[in-house]
Design an enzyme around this catalytic site. Structure first.
Site, mmCIF file in Angstrom:
data_model
loop_
_atom_site.group_PDB
_atom_site.id
_atom_site.type_symbol
_atom_site.label_atom_id
_atom_site.label_comp_id
_atom_site.label_asym_id
_atom_site.label_seq_id
_atom_site.Cartn_x
_atom_site.Cartn_y
_atom_site.Cartn_z
ATOM 1 N N LYS A 72 -8.923 -5.954 11.691
ATOM 2 C CA LYS A 72 -9.626 -4.644 10.945
ATOM 3 C C LYS A 72 -8.972 -3.249 10.941
ATOM 4 O O LYS A 72 -9.097 -2.520 10.026
ATOM 5 C CB LYS A 72 -11.070 -4.299 11.672
ATOM 6 C CG LYS A 72 -12.014 -5.497 11.423
ATOM 7 C CD LYS A 72 -13.192 -5.197 12.448
ATOM 8 C CE LYS A 72 -13.914 -6.611 12.670
ATOM 9 N NZ LYS A 72 -15.059 -6.479 13.694
ATOM 10 N N ARG A 73 -8.237 -3.171 12.098
ATOM 11 C CA ARG A 73 -7.150 -2.157 12.002
ATOM 12 C C ARG A 73 -5.820 -1.859 11.362
ATOM 13 O O ARG A 73 -5.716 -1.137 10.610
ATOM 14 C CB ARG A 73 -7.027 -1.511 13.594
ATOM 15 C CG ARG A 73 -8.026 -0.553 14.228
ATOM 16 C CD ARG A 73 -7.435 -0.336 15.684
ATOM 17 N NE ARG A 73 -7.121 -1.716 16.345
ATOM 18 C CZ ARG A 73 -6.099 -1.902 16.979
ATOM 19 N NH1 ARG A 73 -5.017 -1.079 16.746
ATOM 20 N NH2 ARG A 73 -5.894 -3.009 17.345
#
Ligand code: GLU
Length: 395
Positions: A297-298
């Site tokens: 997600k990052r």
């Protein structure tokens, strides 16, 4: 009242119902034999992720193939991590990709179905009723340990090279008496409710994962938390209560939950519930400098489903591509049925990848090319103008 009953009354004085009340309120579903009831249970903590879309597709098609039900439930017990509009982002996102929802949250603020509320923050009374019953039966108890005390125990265990956690001799309040609990409550001390586990590390459990096959693990022996000090359940406890009362037959979720299965099986058994079938979906992977890793997600823009819309991929192409990852026999079926709706495909959980499929942009492009070539020119024009309005007005 015996000691356990007194304790239950002391800890949860406002709860006046018994589990029976809710068992009657949510009877078995009337579905045909073999129908599967599936769900996704997202937390409204951000945008719709590719992983959530993928798991939703697997749940949706499992229900569709068996003439079952697919529902959504919002796991919003962690209010600190919640973002405004989080529910809407997820539900509208799913709808944008053609994932139809039979029951539960059907829009950002609207639910439908006989098994609600479908939002955990509105189910406190239900969880507390079942906890109270466990306390009465001597199967759960209050724990008054502070975060600092728990931290010290962990450090002690680490220094002795022992397994960390609240189990065995480290379960300080396991045998707390009514009088001891009463004294602490009178002092205003906060408490959580823990399960009194009857498991042992030495014993092993096996279960048949509908995706990964037979899995063997040590039994749970941790007196893990059921209700937090604010009366809100942990994921483990809410999962057991909700999936029982909502009559989920197949819990198909991300494989980060595999290690929790021993806890979940123990809970279902202690509560006297039928254990659902579990299937753990492997994450979509990515090649990073030659090494396979989870899409993050990052780090990765493609983790957010929104990215694909922005890039101009039609929703149908993304779903078609995800189907090729979900089922190893989908592409053969597609060759034989080039224009058929993918929902007609007979999906089988056993045909899913066990180790995690690699995200392949070239493949997505190929699949997308074919999908677009099958559209009428009007459809292409419509989709293109809709895309331009949203993402590139000048174009
Ligand atoms: N809230 C959990 C998650 O998003 C749900 C897992 C489940 O499907 O039970 O990971």
């Amino acid at each position: 009242m015996n000691e356990n009953e007194l304790l239950a009354q002391l800890l949860l004085p406002d709860i006046d119902k018994t589990p029976d009340y809710f068992e009657k309120m949510y009877p078995e579903r009337e579905l045909k034999d073999g129908a599967r009831v599936t769900r996704i249970a997202p937390s409204p903590t951000g945008y719709l992720h590719l992983g959530t879309l993928f798991t939703s597709l697997v749940n949706r098609i499992t229900a569709t193939t068996s003439s079952g039900v697919f529902f959504t439930r919002i796991e919003d017990t962690d209010k600190k991590r919640e973002v405004t509009g989080g529910i809407e982002d997820i539900i509208e996102g799913l709808k944008r990709f053609g994932i139809t929802i039979d029951e539960g949250f059907i829009s950002g603020d609207e639910e439908s179905g006989d098994y609600g509320p479908y939002q955990q923050s509105r189910r406190a009374e239900i969880y507390q009723t079942y906890v109270k019953d466990l306390i009465k039966k001597g199967l759960a108890y209050p724990c008054f340990c502070t975060a600092e005390e728990l931290d010290n125990v962990r450090k002690e265990q680490e220094s002795k090279k022992e397994r960390t956690g609240y189990h065995g001799e480290y379960a300080k309040h396991r045998n707390i008496t009514y009088n001891e609990a009463k004294a602490l409550i009178d002092e205003g001390k906060p408490f959580v409710i823990r399960l009194k586990s009857s498991g042992s590390e030495e014993n092993r459990i096996t279960f048949e994962d509908t995706i990964k096959g037979k899995i063997e693990m040590p039994q749970n022996d941790e007196d893990f938390v059921l209700l937090k000090s604010d009366g809100i359940p942990t994921y483990h406890f809410a999962h057991a209560i909700d999936d029982h009362l909502m009559h989920t037959t197949h819990v198909l979720r991300g494989d980060e939950w595999i290690s929790s299965v021993p806890k979940h099986i123990e809970l279902f058994k202690i509560l006297g519930f039928k254990v659902p079938k579990y299937g753990h979906v492997s994450p979509i992977m990515k090649l990073d400098n030659g090494a396979k890793r989870k899409i993050s997600k990052r780090k990765d823009p493609e983790a957010a489903v929104h990215f694909f819309a922005e890039q101009g991929y039609p929703a149908e192409s993304v779903i078609e591509y995800l189907m090729t990852i979900a089922a190893s026999d989908f592409e053969d079926w597609r060759r034989a049925n080039p224009t058929e709706d993918y929902r007609k495909f007979k999906f089988n959980l056993k045909k899913m990848s066990v180790s995690g499929a690699l995200f392949d942009e070239n493949k997505l492009n190929d699949v997308s090319k074919i999908k677009i070539s099958q559209m009428t020119s009007d459809e292409v024009y419509e989709k293109l103008t809709a895309w331009a309005k949203e993402f590139d007005v000048e174009f």
